[in-house]
Scaffold this motif. Structure first.
Motif: not given
Length: 281
Positions: A158, A184, A188, A204, A254, A257, A263
């Motif tokens: 990440l 956040d 994740a 992220i 992001s 993700a 995410y």
């Protein structure tokens, strides 16, 4: 009970991840050189006894421990390599011997380095952008990412955006394009720790209001884009006597993700403004 070894568990990011894992029913085995709420093993990961104590019996290893950007120029380059690369390699080897099921490595969007410098438009930063490290921190984090990607254990890296405390006007501007909430980041990490199949490297970052098509205007007239797209945010900046940014040099994406493991960041510019006083947006 599922056991998660969290390195760097006394640090800002490690603490948030450990707390989120605990809230999701994990037993936490925290490792750090400094004591902390979630740290049960106080020691240096370069010590094989510390590594063994951390990973044996753990289902997942979440590796956040590292020397960071503020250490550049204050810590010798050899120390950076020893901590960020050497200790990571030894930890991964120990995790393989211990039968760990999954590894999550916490890296940084800083690894993009010189690639973040704009030319005629703001840089749209997705995982297709080739990292161009600019200092020893970037170099060693990228080297550690490659080690993680090479192991037989299913792994996820990440690359997290900036998530440390800053003055409210700075924080608000960064939450338009390059910051992320700690909650956040932690969410994740929990998602990928619990995911059965996802692997790879993912940005992220926060929820941002811009698209790739906005990049030319964001570099040359960010304030105008904000006024047009987010009039309430522009008003909130004026009410607080904060200057709207004239230029934004990058926007983190992001989307990969979101597609891979769901995410969905919740902490964005509106939440920052709500907590900074002078009314809501």
């Amino acid at each position: 009970m599922r056991v998660a070894a969290v390195t760097g568990s006394s640090g800002l990011v490690g603490t948030a991840i450990a707390a989120a894992l605990d809230a999701n029913g994990w037993s936490i085995r925290g490792v750090d050189r400094l004591p902390g709420e979630w740290t049960s093993i106080v020691g240096d990961l370069r010590d094989p006894r510390v590594r063994r104590a951390a990973v044996h019996g753990s289902d997942v290893v979440i590796h956040t421990a590292a020397l960071h950007a503020p250490h550049v120029g204050r810590v010798d380059d050899l120390e950076f390599h020893a901590v960020n690369v050497g200790a990571t390699e030894a930890l991964l080897d120990e995790a393989g011997r211990a039968g760990v099921r999954r590894v999550v490595y916490i890296s940084s969007t800083s690894v993009y380095g010189h690639a973040l410098v704009p030319t005629d438009r703001a840089v749209w930063v997705d995982e297709g952008l080739e990292p161009l490290p600019r200092d020893i921190y970037d170099e060693t984090k990228l080297a550690a990412e490659r080690l993680v990607a090479s192991i037989a254990i299913p792994s996820v890296t990440l690359r997290i955006a900036r998530c440390f405390p800053e003055p409210p006007p700075v924080l608000a501007t960064h939450f338009l394009h390059r910051a992320v909430g700690l909650d956040d980041v932690a969410a994740a990490a929990v998602r990928v720790a619990e995911h059965r199949t996802v692997t790879g490297t993912f940005n992220i970052a926060g929820p941002y209001p811009f698209t790739r098509d906005d990049c030319p205007a964001l570099l040359h007239d960010a304030a105008g884009v904000i006024e047009a797209r987010l009039p309430g945010v522009a008003t909130a900046f004026r009410e607080r006597n904060w200057a709207l940014p004239r230029t934004l040099d990058r926007v983190y994406d992001s989307g990969a993700a979101t597609a891979a493991f769901g995410y969905r960041p919740l902490h964005g510019i509106h939440q920052v403004l709500q907590t900074s006083g002078n009314g809501l947006v």
